[in-house]
Design a protein around this motif. Sequence first.
Motif, PDB file in Angstrom:
ATOM      1  N   HIS A   1       7.301  -6.172   9.706  1.00  0.00           N
ATOM      2  CA  HIS A   1       7.147  -7.149   8.641  1.00  0.00           C
ATOM      3  C   HIS A   1       5.830  -7.904   8.822  1.00  0.00           C
ATOM      4  N   PRO A   2       5.136  -8.180   7.735  1.00  0.00           N
ATOM      5  CA  PRO A   2       3.872  -8.906   7.869  1.00  0.00           C
ATOM      6  C   PRO A   2       4.080 -10.328   8.349  1.00  0.00           C
ATOM      7  N   LEU A   3       3.111 -10.818   9.099  1.00  0.00           N
ATOM      8  CA  LEU A   3       3.135 -12.213   9.528  1.00  0.00           C
ATOM      9  C   LEU A   3       2.768 -13.128   8.372  1.00  0.00           C
ATOM     10  N   GLY A   4       1.998 -12.604   7.432  1.00  0.00           N
ATOM     11  CA  GLY A   4       1.598 -13.408   6.286  1.00  0.00           C
ATOM     12  C   GLY A   4       0.706 -12.616   5.354  1.00  0.00           C
ATOM     13  N   LYS A   5       0.470 -13.167   4.181  1.00  0.00           N
ATOM     14  CA  LYS A   5      -0.400 -12.532   3.203  1.00  0.00           C
ATOM     15  C   LYS A   5      -1.148 -13.605   2.422  1.00  0.00           C
ATOM     16  N   PHE A   6      -2.205 -13.183   1.749  1.00  0.00           N
ATOM     17  CA  PHE A   6      -2.936 -14.074   0.862  1.00  0.00           C
ATOM     18  C   PHE A   6      -3.322 -13.277  -0.371  1.00  0.00           C
ATOM     19  N   CYS A   7      -2.864 -13.730  -1.534  1.00  0.00           N
ATOM     20  CA  CYS A   7      -3.219 -13.123  -2.818  1.00  0.00           C
ATOM     21  C   CYS A   7      -4.000 -14.172  -3.600  1.00  0.00           C
ATOM     22  N   ASN A   8      -5.276 -13.948  -3.793  1.00  0.00           N
ATOM     23  CA  ASN A   8      -6.142 -14.919  -4.453  1.00  0.00           C
ATOM     24  C   ASN A   8      -5.890 -14.901  -5.959  1.00  0.00           C
ATOM     25  N   LYS A   9      -5.153 -15.892  -6.441  1.00  0.00           N
ATOM     26  CA  LYS A   9      -4.771 -15.948  -7.853  1.00  0.00           C
ATOM     27  C   LYS A   9      -5.972 -16.142  -8.777  1.00  0.00           C
ATOM     28  N   ARG A  10      -7.088 -16.560  -8.208  1.00  0.00           N
ATOM     29  CA  ARG A  10      -8.294 -16.755  -9.021  1.00  0.00           C
ATOM     30  C   ARG A  10      -9.046 -15.454  -9.265  1.00  0.00           C
TER      31      ARG A  10
ATOM     32  N   VAL B   1      -1.376   0.157   9.979  1.00  0.00           N
ATOM     33  CA  VAL B   1      -2.321   0.170   8.860  1.00  0.00           C
ATOM     34  C   VAL B   1      -1.707   0.852   7.640  1.00  0.00           C
ATOM     35  N   GLN B   2      -0.907   1.881   7.858  1.00  0.00           N
ATOM     36  CA  GLN B   2      -0.228   2.519   6.729  1.00  0.00           C
ATOM     37  C   GLN B   2       0.738   1.552   6.055  1.00  0.00           C
ATOM     38  N   ASP B   3       1.466   0.783   6.873  1.00  0.00           N
ATOM     39  CA  ASP B   3       2.358  -0.235   6.307  1.00  0.00           C
ATOM     40  C   ASP B   3       1.560  -1.285   5.534  1.00  0.00           C
ATOM     41  N   ALA B   4       0.441  -1.705   6.119  1.00  0.00           N
ATOM     42  CA  ALA B   4      -0.384  -2.728   5.480  1.00  0.00           C
ATOM     43  C   ALA B   4      -0.936  -2.244   4.150  1.00  0.00           C
ATOM     44  N   ALA B   5      -1.417  -0.999   4.121  1.00  0.00           N
ATOM     45  CA  ALA B   5      -1.983  -0.439   2.896  1.00  0.00           C
ATOM     46  C   ALA B   5      -0.934  -0.331   1.793  1.00  0.00           C
ATOM     47  N   LYS B   6       0.295  -0.059   2.183  1.00  0.00           N
ATOM     48  CA  LYS B   6       1.378   0.029   1.208  1.00  0.00           C
ATOM     49  C   LYS B   6       1.809  -1.343   0.729  1.00  0.00           C
ATOM     50  N   GLU B   7       2.006  -2.254   1.656  1.00  0.00           N
ATOM     51  CA  GLU B   7       2.558  -3.558   1.317  1.00  0.00           C
ATOM     52  C   GLU B   7       1.581  -4.470   0.595  1.00  0.00           C
ATOM     53  N   ILE B   8       0.302  -4.392   0.916  1.00  0.00           N
ATOM     54  CA  ILE B   8      -0.642  -5.331   0.320  1.00  0.00           C
ATOM     55  C   ILE B   8      -0.735  -5.145  -1.188  1.00  0.00           C
ATOM     56  N   LYS B   9      -0.704  -3.908  -1.657  1.00  0.00           N
ATOM     57  CA  LYS B   9      -0.768  -3.671  -3.101  1.00  0.00           C
ATOM     58  C   LYS B   9       0.532  -4.093  -3.787  1.00  0.00           C
ATOM     59  N   GLN B  10       1.646  -3.918  -3.097  1.00  0.00           N
ATOM     60  CA  GLN B  10       2.931  -4.325  -3.672  1.00  0.00           C
ATOM     61  C   GLN B  10       3.059  -5.837  -3.736  1.00  0.00           C
ATOM     62  N   ARG B  11       2.550  -6.518  -2.695  1.00  0.00           N
ATOM     63  CA  ARG B  11       2.681  -7.973  -2.625  1.00  0.00           C
ATOM     64  C   ARG B  11       1.601  -8.708  -3.409  1.00  0.00           C
TER      65      ARG B  11
ATOM     66  N   TYR C   1      -0.479  -8.449  10.134  1.00  0.00           N
ATOM     67  CA  TYR C   1       0.656  -7.978  10.924  1.00  0.00           C
ATOM     68  C   TYR C   1       0.391  -8.322  12.382  1.00  0.00           C
ATOM     69  N   ASP C   2       1.419  -8.129  13.211  1.00  0.00           N
ATOM     70  CA  ASP C   2       1.233  -8.371  14.638  1.00  0.00           C
ATOM     71  C   ASP C   2       0.207  -7.404  15.221  1.00  0.00           C
ATOM     72  N   TYR C   3       0.204  -6.176  14.729  1.00  0.00           N
ATOM     73  CA  TYR C   3      -0.672  -5.153  15.298  1.00  0.00           C
ATOM     74  C   TYR C   3      -1.945  -4.894  14.494  1.00  0.00           C
ATOM     75  N   CYS C   4      -2.037  -5.380  13.268  1.00  0.00           N
ATOM     76  CA  CYS C   4      -3.219  -5.063  12.467  1.00  0.00           C
ATOM     77  C   CYS C   4      -3.452  -6.075  11.351  1.00  0.00           C
ATOM     78  N   PHE C   5      -4.619  -5.941  10.722  1.00  0.00           N
ATOM     79  CA  PHE C   5      -5.022  -6.802   9.612  1.00  0.00           C
ATOM     80  C   PHE C   5      -5.773  -5.951   8.597  1.00  0.00           C
ATOM     81  N   LEU C   6      -5.546  -6.220   7.309  1.00  0.00           N
ATOM     82  CA  LEU C   6      -6.237  -5.462   6.265  1.00  0.00           C
ATOM     83  C   LEU C   6      -6.575  -6.394   5.115  1.00  0.00           C
ATOM     84  N   ARG C   7      -7.755  -6.178   4.531  1.00  0.00           N
ATOM     85  CA  ARG C   7      -8.161  -6.992   3.384  1.00  0.00           C
ATOM     86  C   ARG C   7      -9.050  -6.182   2.450  1.00  0.00           C
ATOM     87  N   TYR C   8      -9.113  -6.629   1.187  1.00  0.00           N
ATOM     88  CA  TYR C   8     -10.080  -6.077   0.238  1.00  0.00           C
ATOM     89  C   TYR C   8     -10.508  -7.171  -0.737  1.00  0.00           C
TER      90      TYR C   8
END
Length: 250
Positions: free
Chosen positions: A22-31, A91-101, A112-119
């Motif tokens: 499970h991710p530790l957190g996320k940020f979706c820039n509403k702007r 990273v596979q989990d992150a790539a899947k979850e970030i677009k969904q969230r 995540y505890d083991y990785c970080f991903l951003r775009y």
Amino acid sequence: MKLSYEVAVFLVLCVTIAESVHPLGKFCNKRTAISNGSKISANIDSLLPELALKTPPNAFATSFSGEDEDRVYGLAQCRGDVSTKDCSSCVQDAAKEIKQRCPNEADARIWYDYCFLRYNSKSSFIGEVNTSPGILYANVKNVSDPETFKKVLGALMDQKRGEAVEPRNEGLGKGETQLSPLSTLYALVQCTRDLSQIDCAQCLALAVENFDHFCDNKKGCRVLYSSCYVRYELYPFFFPLTSDNTTVKP
């Protein structure tokens, strides 16, 4: 140091070492809402599997997809002590979850505890220090000897920050020190590898400043920025694990 209002603070009791499920957190820039007819969403869909593929061999990757105003820049990095297998899974989990969230935002990040991903589609962020937004986790329990603890923690963090900025360590510093005859303090710091030595040092310094503000006298603390990460605990949390009740990670 005055932190941005965007910083999210979470207080949790850290009692076990968990896999990156499970991710530790996320940020979706509403702007940065993606407009209808834009190619940005399709470019994100193209970028994410590329990052998932490129990151595990070196635990770090940057890439981009698209052209001109629709171009999307991406970065992914795994914690420097985890295995290639765990890095790949994370990273596979992150790539899947970030677009969904964050389905409609062109600027998104997931920790995540083991990785970080951003775009981000607005501009290239590669090589730039970013400390907002941030996520902070603190153990709810206090140490019994705050004065000694702060002194030992400060010395250990200074040492690990010094290691992280050395090019051969690729932004990672981790280690332990004896807090008392029956207690050991563990610490890990890491910068994303796109940062210069100076920028890495700056990011880690800002992250560690939070210890006095949000984790004062706490038995454990984590600060997660987009450009760096710092953590300390009174139990082993990085690999290889060496306590009597754990096994060394291959």
